[in-house]
Design an enzyme around this catalytic site. Structure first.
Site, mmCIF file in Angstrom:
data_model
loop_
_atom_site.group_PDB
_atom_site.id
_atom_site.type_symbol
_atom_site.label_atom_id
_atom_site.label_comp_id
_atom_site.label_asym_id
_atom_site.label_seq_id
_atom_site.Cartn_x
_atom_site.Cartn_y
_atom_site.Cartn_z
ATOM 1 N N LYS A 1 -2.856 43.155 55.006
ATOM 2 C CA LYS A 1 -2.538 43.916 53.793
ATOM 3 C C LYS A 1 -1.225 43.444 53.159
ATOM 4 O O LYS A 1 -1.082 43.463 51.935
ATOM 5 C CB LYS A 1 -2.497 45.410 54.108
ATOM 6 C CG LYS A 1 -3.855 45.989 54.527
ATOM 7 C CD LYS A 1 -4.896 45.826 53.433
ATOM 8 C CE LYS A 1 -6.206 46.514 53.751
ATOM 9 N NZ LYS A 1 -7.216 46.338 52.684
ATOM 10 N N TYR B 1 -4.191 44.296 60.849
ATOM 11 C CA TYR B 1 -4.459 44.969 59.565
ATOM 12 C C TYR B 1 -3.227 44.923 58.655
ATOM 13 O O TYR B 1 -3.322 44.610 57.468
ATOM 14 C CB TYR B 1 -4.875 46.411 59.877
ATOM 15 C CG TYR B 1 -5.255 47.249 58.680
ATOM 16 C CD1 TYR B 1 -6.512 47.112 58.089
ATOM 17 C CD2 TYR B 1 -4.384 48.194 58.151
ATOM 18 C CE1 TYR B 1 -6.878 47.906 57.000
ATOM 19 C CE2 TYR B 1 -4.740 48.982 57.071
ATOM 20 C CZ TYR B 1 -5.985 48.839 56.496
ATOM 21 O OH TYR B 1 -6.338 49.625 55.418
ATOM 22 N N VAL B 2 -2.068 45.218 59.236
ATOM 23 C CA VAL B 2 -0.823 45.217 58.448
ATOM 24 C C VAL B 2 -0.551 43.811 57.901
ATOM 25 O O VAL B 2 -0.198 43.656 56.717
ATOM 26 C CB VAL B 2 0.364 45.712 59.305
ATOM 27 C CG1 VAL B 2 1.689 45.437 58.600
ATOM 28 C CG2 VAL B 2 0.215 47.195 59.611
ATOM 29 N N ALA B 3 -0.737 42.799 58.737
ATOM 30 C CA ALA B 3 -0.511 41.415 58.275
ATOM 31 C C ALA B 3 -1.470 41.078 57.145
ATOM 32 O O ALA B 3 -1.079 40.455 56.147
ATOM 33 C CB ALA B 3 -0.678 40.441 59.434
ATOM 34 N N SER C 1 -2.642 48.435 51.347
ATOM 35 C CA SER C 1 -2.422 49.694 52.071
ATOM 36 C C SER C 1 -0.922 49.962 52.172
ATOM 37 O O SER C 1 -0.122 49.015 52.214
ATOM 38 C CB SER C 1 -2.989 49.596 53.482
ATOM 39 O OG SER C 1 -2.537 50.698 54.262
HETATM 40 P P1 NAP Z 1 -14.834 52.353 54.691
HETATM 41 O O1 NAP Z 1 -15.206 53.755 54.386
HETATM 42 O O2 NAP Z 1 -14.902 51.857 56.094
HETATM 43 O O3 NAP Z 1 -15.693 51.381 53.741
HETATM 44 C C1 NAP Z 1 -15.527 49.997 53.824
HETATM 45 C C2 NAP Z 1 -16.434 49.322 52.822
HETATM 46 O O4 NAP Z 1 -16.274 47.902 52.944
HETATM 47 C C3 NAP Z 1 -17.910 49.604 53.081
HETATM 48 O O5 NAP Z 1 -18.587 49.598 51.844
HETATM 49 C C4 NAP Z 1 -18.331 48.417 53.921
HETATM 50 O O6 NAP Z 1 -19.739 48.227 53.849
HETATM 51 C C5 NAP Z 1 -17.541 47.296 53.235
HETATM 52 N N1 NAP Z 1 -17.286 46.114 54.057
HETATM 53 C C6 NAP Z 1 -16.691 46.054 55.271
HETATM 54 N N2 NAP Z 1 -16.648 44.779 55.696
HETATM 55 C C7 NAP Z 1 -17.199 44.021 54.725
HETATM 56 C C8 NAP Z 1 -17.439 42.632 54.573
HETATM 57 N N3 NAP Z 1 -17.101 41.756 55.540
HETATM 58 N N4 NAP Z 1 -18.032 42.185 53.439
HETATM 59 C C9 NAP Z 1 -18.389 43.070 52.462
HETATM 60 N N5 NAP Z 1 -18.200 44.391 52.558
HETATM 61 C C10 NAP Z 1 -17.612 44.861 53.676
HETATM 62 O O7 NAP Z 1 -13.331 52.044 54.221
HETATM 63 P P2 NAP Z 1 -12.397 52.776 53.138
HETATM 64 O O8 NAP Z 1 -11.554 53.766 53.837
HETATM 65 O O9 NAP Z 1 -13.204 53.183 51.966
HETATM 66 O O10 NAP Z 1 -11.430 51.565 52.747
HETATM 67 C C11 NAP Z 1 -11.660 50.740 51.622
HETATM 68 C C12 NAP Z 1 -10.451 49.825 51.435
HETATM 69 O O11 NAP Z 1 -9.282 50.626 51.276
HETATM 70 C C13 NAP Z 1 -10.173 48.916 52.629
HETATM 71 O O12 NAP Z 1 -9.709 47.672 52.185
HETATM 72 C C14 NAP Z 1 -9.080 49.633 53.379
HETATM 73 O O13 NAP Z 1 -8.299 48.766 54.139
HETATM 74 C C15 NAP Z 1 -8.306 50.230 52.221
HETATM 75 N N6 NAP Z 1 -7.491 51.394 52.582
HETATM 76 C C16 NAP Z 1 -8.060 52.519 53.082
HETATM 77 C C17 NAP Z 1 -7.249 53.605 53.410
HETATM 78 C C18 NAP Z 1 -7.812 54.889 53.948
HETATM 79 O O14 NAP Z 1 -6.993 55.764 54.317
HETATM 80 N N7 NAP Z 1 -9.105 55.079 54.016
HETATM 81 C C19 NAP Z 1 -5.873 53.510 53.239
HETATM 82 C C20 NAP Z 1 -5.326 52.343 52.732
HETATM 83 C C21 NAP Z 1 -6.157 51.296 52.398
HETATM 84 P P3 NAP Z 1 -20.554 47.435 55.019
HETATM 85 O O15 NAP Z 1 -20.005 47.948 56.315
HETATM 86 O O16 NAP Z 1 -21.976 47.745 54.770
HETATM 87 O O17 NAP Z 1 -20.245 45.995 54.788
#
Ligand code: NAP
Length: 246
Positions: free
Chosen positions: A158, A154-156, A141
């Site tokens: 990432k 979260y920051v740590a 991130s």
């Molecule tokens: P999201 O909509 O909350 O989706 C998260 C996904 O991860 C879901 O499929 C969830 O399914 C799965 N998940 C969560 N915990 C899990 C676990 N312990 N084991 C296996 N699957 C798990 O999140 P997103 O926004 O798409 O983010 C995806 C990634 O991008 C993350 O790593 C996030 O930190 C990163 N990111 C997002 C943003 C943003 O602005 N959205 C920005 C920077 C980075 P279940 O809950 O069914 O397990």
């Protein structure tokens, strides 16, 4: 169909960025393993991928548990006999100020976002080392580079993922395996959907390109890093943030 005959595993492949990535890889011809804790949602993505003409399975796994990760990789090998692309996308937030952060808020976020990626990389490397090829893409991130108030855990996690990316990239480069990180800025998903409207508007004001990102913006980069053309790129952090951090 740049990824025909490749097998891709996307953790957190049921919603948001992971769903977008999974379907984009399928569109490029890759067979798909979509993993999440909720099997039903992952199953829907696998079905959608099949509709694009590729083979796909959904696997229920919590990446924070090494045993479940070992079973996840085994399920992939049982079905497809290889693994070419691993996208460590599963991630969670438990935001609060440092002084209020409970041990479990810290531990859970580190367990999923950082240890989860480590368990997946360790298990995926066995088939990749044998194949002498592979692509590992870690979704970090922008805040892992910038820092952010209320997100120390979260920051740590990432920032740690960026270190893990570089260490792994050096360790496996001689075996034809590349390891890179993608650092999205603000992408419109469930994770960001719950933020207060005022906060969303203040973030939007800091994005030069004037819009939030989409899962497809991230997915396009994952497809490129997965391709043969990206074979000379490793240990890098690619920022996809509309210019909010340069
Ligand atoms: P999201 O909509 O909350 O989706 C998260 C996904 O991860 C879901 O499929 C969830 O399914 C799965 N998940 C969560 N915990 C899990 C676990 N312990 N084991 C296996 N699957 C798990 O999140 P997103 O926004 O798409 O983010 C995806 C990634 O991008 C993350 O790593 C996030 O930190 C990163 N990111 C997002 C943003 C943003 O602005 N959205 C920005 C920077 C980075 P279940 O809950 O069914 O397990």
């Amino acid at each position: 169909m740049k990824l025909k005959d490749k097998v891709a595993l996307v953790t957190g492949g049921s919603r948001g960025i992971g769903r977008g990535v999974a379907l984009a890889l399928a569109r490029e011809g890759a067979s798909l393993v979509a993993c999440a804790r909720s099997l039903n949602e992952a199953h829907l993505v696998a079905e959608e991928a099949k509709g694009l003409g590729v083979d796909a399975i959904a696997v229920k796994a919590d990446v924070g548990h090494p045993d479940e990760v070992a079973a996840l990789i085994q399920a992939c090998l049982d079905r497809f006999d290889r693994l070419d692309i691993l996208v460590n996308n599963a991630g969670i937030t438990k935001d609060t100020l440092l002084v209020r952060m409970k041990d479990e808020d810290w531990e859970q976020v580190l367990a999923v976002n950082l240890s989860g990626a480590f368990y997946c990389i360790r298990a995926a490397l066995k088939p990749m080392l044998k194949q002498r090829s592979g692509r590992i893409i870690n979704i970090t991130s922008v805040v892992g580079v910038m820092g952010n108030v209320g997100q120390a855990n979260y920051v740590a996690s990432k920032a740690g993922l960026i270190g893990l990316t570089k260490a792994a990239a050096r360790e496996v480069a001689s075996r034809g395996i590349t390891v890179n990180a993608i650092a999205p800025g603000f992408i419109a998903t469930d994770m960001t959907g719950s933020l207060h409207e005022d906060l969303r508007l203040s973030i939007l004001a800091r994005i030069p390109l004037g819009r939030f990102g989409t899962p497809e913006d991230v997915a396009a980069c994952v497809c490129f890093l997965s391709s043969e053309e990206a074979g000379y790129i490793t240990g890098q952090v690619i920022h996809i943030n509309g210019g909010m951090w340069m």
